[in-house]
Design an enzyme around this catalytic site. Structure first.
Site, short mmCIF file in Angstrom:
data_model
loop_
_atom_site.label_atom_id
_atom_site.label_comp_id
_atom_site.label_asym_id
_atom_site.label_seq_id
_atom_site.Cartn_x
_atom_site.Cartn_y
_atom_site.Cartn_z
N ASP A 11 49.18 35.88 -3.51
CA ASP A 11 47.79 35.53 -3.20
C ASP A 11 47.70 34.01 -3.17
O ASP A 11 47.96 33.34 -4.18
CB ASP A 11 46.85 36.08 -4.26
CG ASP A 11 46.75 37.60 -4.23
OD1 ASP A 11 46.95 38.17 -3.14
OD2 ASP A 11 46.47 38.20 -5.27
N ASP A 130 40.24 46.96 0.86
CA ASP A 130 39.89 46.87 -0.56
C ASP A 130 38.78 47.89 -0.79
O ASP A 130 37.78 47.91 -0.05
CB ASP A 130 39.38 45.47 -0.92
CG ASP A 130 40.42 44.39 -0.67
OD1 ASP A 130 41.62 44.69 -0.74
OD2 ASP A 130 40.01 43.24 -0.39
#
Length: 255
Positions: A11, A130
């Site tokens: 990330d 997500d």
């Protein structure tokens, strides 16, 4: 049967690898190129690089990082974050990425999936989803989990497949960073999908990798902090999977 894949996730925020819990409590982890090189040497099957703030702040995904990783590793990698057009796809692929992931843009302009699949091939198009629990299903969320969409996970996943995506990267918002294990119920709801599925969110133990492959049809398992902070190694994961009879690329192939 195809070998299952172990996929470290980087990330990236402003050119640095970070990690948080449920997308908050962010900690700096290190340089993305150095971490990518480390995981390549340790036997990772693929990598995922996600610019976690690009959609929210309107920044382009960092081409410099992508080029650096492409020059350093030999394994395939996917890049996502701030991808909004075929031009962005082309930029990332030209910089060396093997696949490009879209999340927020896929919800806001679903036809981008169709156009990218036609222009670059479905194998290059990953839709990152997500989702958080919402009664008997899960709601798809965007902008790094900051905005709900009202879309049901199962409905959106089927549409993504119909539009030509080549792979889905599914992150459980309820499990992300918790180390409680993958959301097996959520992943099992995806068992009938016709395209590969990467499971993400919740790894805390080596056994969680074994569990996800034994109890769901996930094709790959993604993790971040457990690898970043050396809680256990990719080699340990692969040895455990081999002992359990899960097809996996042999750990001795790692450099």
């Amino acid at each position: 049967m195809l070998a299952k894949r172990i996929v470290p996730c980087l990330d990236v925020d402003r050119g640095r690898v970070v990690k948080g819990v449920r997308f908050v409590e962010i900690r700096d982890v290190g340089d993305p190129v150095q971490l990518a090189l480390r995981y390549d040497r340790e036997g990772a099957d693929e990598l995922v690089l996600l610019d976690i703030t690009a959609s929210h702040e309107g920044r382009d995904t960092m081409l410099q990082v992508v080029r650096g990783v492409a020059d350093s590793v030999f394994i395939p990698f996917t890049v996502g974050g701030g991808i909004r057009s075929e031009i962005d796809f082309d930029s990332m692929l030209s910089a060396g990425a093997d696949k490009v992931a879209i999340n927020t843009a896929a919800i806001e302009q679903p036809e981008l999936i169709d156009r990218a699949a036609k222009a670059f091939g479905s194998q290059c198009v990953v839709v990152a989803i997500d989702a958080r629990r919402d009664h008997d299903d899960w709601e798809v969320v965007i902008y790094g989990g900051r905005k709900g969409t009202g879309r049901k996970l199962t409905d959106w996943a089927r549409e993504v497949c119909d539009r030509g995506a080549g792979e889905i990267l599914l992150t459980s918002m309820d499990r992300d960073g918790t180390k409680l294990g993958f959301d097996l119920t959520q992943l099992s709801a995806m068992d009938e999908l016709p395209i590969p599925l990467i499971a993400s969110g919740g790894v805390g133990l080596v056994e969680h990798f074994v569990e996800v492959f034994e109890k769901t049809n996930a094709d790959a398992a993604l993790a971040a902090s457990v690898f970043h902070f050396s809680e256990f190694s990719i080699a340990e994961v692969k040895r455990a999977l081999q002992r359990s009879g899960v097809p996996i690329r042999p750990v001795e192939h790692a450099r």
